[in-house]
Design a protein around this motif. Structure first.
Motif, PDB file in Angstrom:
ATOM      1  N   GLN A  25       7.703  14.072  -1.641  1.00  0.00           N
ATOM      2  CA  GLN A  25       6.301  14.345  -1.974  1.00  0.00           C
ATOM      3  C   GLN A  25       5.351  13.870  -0.873  1.00  0.00           C
ATOM      4  O   GLN A  25       4.139  13.954  -1.018  1.00  0.00           O
ATOM      5  N   GLY A  26       5.906  13.307   0.207  1.00  0.00           N
ATOM      6  CA  GLY A  26       5.084  12.832   1.313  1.00  0.00           C
ATOM      7  C   GLY A  26       4.505  11.445   1.092  1.00  0.00           C
ATOM      8  O   GLY A  26       3.441  11.116   1.619  1.00  0.00           O
ATOM      9  N   THR A  27       5.210  10.596   0.330  1.00  0.00           N
ATOM     10  CA  THR A  27       4.736   9.238   0.056  1.00  0.00           C
ATOM     11  C   THR A  27       5.359   8.253   1.033  1.00  0.00           C
ATOM     12  O   THR A  27       6.563   8.265   1.266  1.00  0.00           O
ATOM     13  N   LEU A  28       4.523   7.385   1.586  1.00  0.00           N
ATOM     14  CA  LEU A  28       4.934   6.330   2.514  1.00  0.00           C
ATOM     15  C   LEU A  28       4.568   4.991   1.868  1.00  0.00           C
ATOM     16  O   LEU A  28       3.406   4.797   1.481  1.00  0.00           O
ATOM     17  N   TYR A  29       5.533   4.090   1.706  1.00  0.00           N
ATOM     18  CA  TYR A  29       5.279   2.773   1.136  1.00  0.00           C
ATOM     19  C   TYR A  29       5.234   1.727   2.245  1.00  0.00           C
ATOM     20  O   TYR A  29       6.123   1.685   3.093  1.00  0.00           O
ATOM     21  N   VAL A  30       4.200   0.887   2.212  1.00  0.00           N
ATOM     22  CA  VAL A  30       3.961  -0.118   3.240  1.00  0.00           C
ATOM     23  C   VAL A  30       3.885  -1.503   2.609  1.00  0.00           C
ATOM     24  O   VAL A  30       3.298  -1.670   1.542  1.00  0.00           O
ATOM     25  N   GLN A  31       4.474  -2.492   3.276  1.00  0.00           N
ATOM     26  CA  GLN A  31       4.307  -3.894   2.912  1.00  0.00           C
ATOM     27  C   GLN A  31       3.749  -4.632   4.116  1.00  0.00           C
ATOM     28  O   GLN A  31       4.199  -4.416   5.244  1.00  0.00           O
ATOM     29  N   ILE A  32       2.785  -5.507   3.862  1.00  0.00           N
ATOM     30  CA  ILE A  32       2.212  -6.341   4.918  1.00  0.00           C
ATOM     31  C   ILE A  32       2.375  -7.790   4.481  1.00  0.00           C
ATOM     32  O   ILE A  32       1.994  -8.151   3.359  1.00  0.00           O
ATOM     33  N   ARG A  33       2.961  -8.606   5.356  1.00  0.00           N
ATOM     34  CA  ARG A  33       3.176 -10.023   5.068  1.00  0.00           C
ATOM     35  C   ARG A  33       2.536 -10.849   6.184  1.00  0.00           C
ATOM     36  O   ARG A  33       2.609 -10.474   7.348  1.00  0.00           O
ATOM     37  N   ALA A  34       1.964 -11.977   5.798  1.00  0.00           N
ATOM     38  CA  ALA A  34       1.423 -12.915   6.787  1.00  0.00           C
ATOM     39  C   ALA A  34       1.917 -14.308   6.432  1.00  0.00           C
ATOM     40  O   ALA A  34       1.671 -14.801   5.327  1.00  0.00           O
ATOM     41  N   SER A  35       2.608 -14.925   7.368  1.00  0.00           N
ATOM     42  CA  SER A  35       3.142 -16.273   7.157  1.00  0.00           C
ATOM     43  C   SER A  35       2.114 -17.326   7.556  1.00  0.00           C
ATOM     44  O   SER A  35       1.090 -17.011   8.158  1.00  0.00           O
ATOM     45  N   SER A  36       2.410 -18.568   7.231  1.00  0.00           N
ATOM     46  CA  SER A  36       1.572 -19.733   7.582  1.00  0.00           C
ATOM     47  C   SER A  36       0.161 -19.613   7.029  1.00  0.00           C
ATOM     48  O   SER A  36      -0.811 -19.986   7.682  1.00  0.00           O
ATOM     49  N   ALA A  37       0.054 -19.100   5.823  1.00  0.00           N
ATOM     50  CA  ALA A  37      -1.253 -18.948   5.184  1.00  0.00           C
ATOM     51  C   ALA A  37      -1.595 -20.230   4.428  1.00  0.00           C
ATOM     52  O   ALA A  37      -0.827 -20.677   3.590  1.00  0.00           O
ATOM     53  N   THR A  38      -2.748 -20.812   4.727  1.00  0.00           N
ATOM     54  CA  THR A  38      -3.181 -22.000   4.000  1.00  0.00           C
ATOM     55  C   THR A  38      -3.746 -21.588   2.644  1.00  0.00           C
ATOM     56  O   THR A  38      -3.865 -20.401   2.337  1.00  0.00           O
ATOM     57  N   SER A  39      -4.112 -22.546   1.829  1.00  0.00           N
ATOM     58  CA  SER A  39      -4.533 -22.254   0.463  1.00  0.00           C
ATOM     59  C   SER A  39      -5.762 -21.352   0.382  1.00  0.00           C
ATOM     60  O   SER A  39      -5.959 -20.671  -0.610  1.00  0.00           O
ATOM     61  N   ARG A  68       0.865  -1.183   0.000  1.00  0.00           N
ATOM     62  CA  ARG A  68       0.000   0.000   0.000  1.00  0.00           C
ATOM     63  C   ARG A  68       0.900   1.230   0.000  1.00  0.00           C
ATOM     64  O   ARG A  68       2.040   1.171   0.460  1.00  0.00           O
ATOM     65  N   SER A  69       0.380   2.321  -0.470  1.00  0.00           N
ATOM     66  CA  SER A  69       1.101   3.583  -0.339  1.00  0.00           C
ATOM     67  C   SER A  69       0.141   4.629   0.216  1.00  0.00           C
ATOM     68  O   SER A  69      -1.045   4.617  -0.087  1.00  0.00           O
ATOM     69  N   LEU A  70       0.681   5.477   1.053  1.00  0.00           N
ATOM     70  CA  LEU A  70      -0.057   6.617   1.583  1.00  0.00           C
ATOM     71  C   LEU A  70       0.565   7.846   0.939  1.00  0.00           C
ATOM     72  O   LEU A  70       1.776   8.053   1.022  1.00  0.00           O
ATOM     73  N   LEU A  71      -0.252   8.656   0.281  1.00  0.00           N
ATOM     74  CA  LEU A  71       0.248   9.779  -0.500  1.00  0.00           C
ATOM     75  C   LEU A  71       0.023  11.109   0.194  1.00  0.00           C
ATOM     76  O   LEU A  71      -0.921  11.274   0.966  1.00  0.00           O
TER      77      LEU A  71
END
Length: 129
Positions: free
Chosen positions: A101-115, A24-27
């Motif tokens: 420009q005031g942009t924030l980049y976000v990554q979200i990860r979740a492990s152990s995800a089943t199908s 996600r990015s926050l602008l």
């Protein structure tokens, strides 16, 4: 994703990595001076119990995007399927997470995800002080 209003962003598991991954990015984040920044988010997971949620922000002081690095700002165990609210104050100088420009980049990860795993996020916001 600003308000807890029931309008949800959803993301499923990447079959190649076996984890949920969202960017996600926050602008146009503005504030002078910024003394502290906090992230707040409301989310739930299904079929990820026992996994870990990791939230990372791009550190502009390491290089221009995408040549620098992301910094882990939160690591949270995924303990169930109920909706949870989280908040973290960002470490160090908060300005390093914003470009000119005031942009924030976000990554979200979740492990152990089943199908059939699913991330359902109601809000993701930033507070400046």
């Amino acid at each position: 994703l600003y308000r807890d209003d029931g309008v949800r962003f959803t993301c499923t598991r990447d079959p190649g990595s076996g984890e949920i991954f969202a960017q996600r990015s926050l602008l146009k984040v503005r504030g002078t001076p910024i003394h502290t920044m906090s992230l707040m988010w409301t989310r739930s997971y299904t079929h990820c119990t026992g996994g870990t949620e990791t939230v990372e922000l791009y550190d502009w002081s390491t290089a221009s995007y995408p040549y620098g690095t992301f910094v882990t700002v939160a690591t949270t165990p995924i303990t169930g399927t109920g909706e949870e609210h989280h908040e973290v104050t960002l470490p160090g100088n908060p300005a390093r997470f914003l470009d000119d420009q005031g942009t924030l980049y976000v990554q979200i990860r979740a492990s152990s995800a089943t199908s059939n795993a699913l991330l359902s996020m109601d809000s993701f916001r930033l507070r400046l002080e």
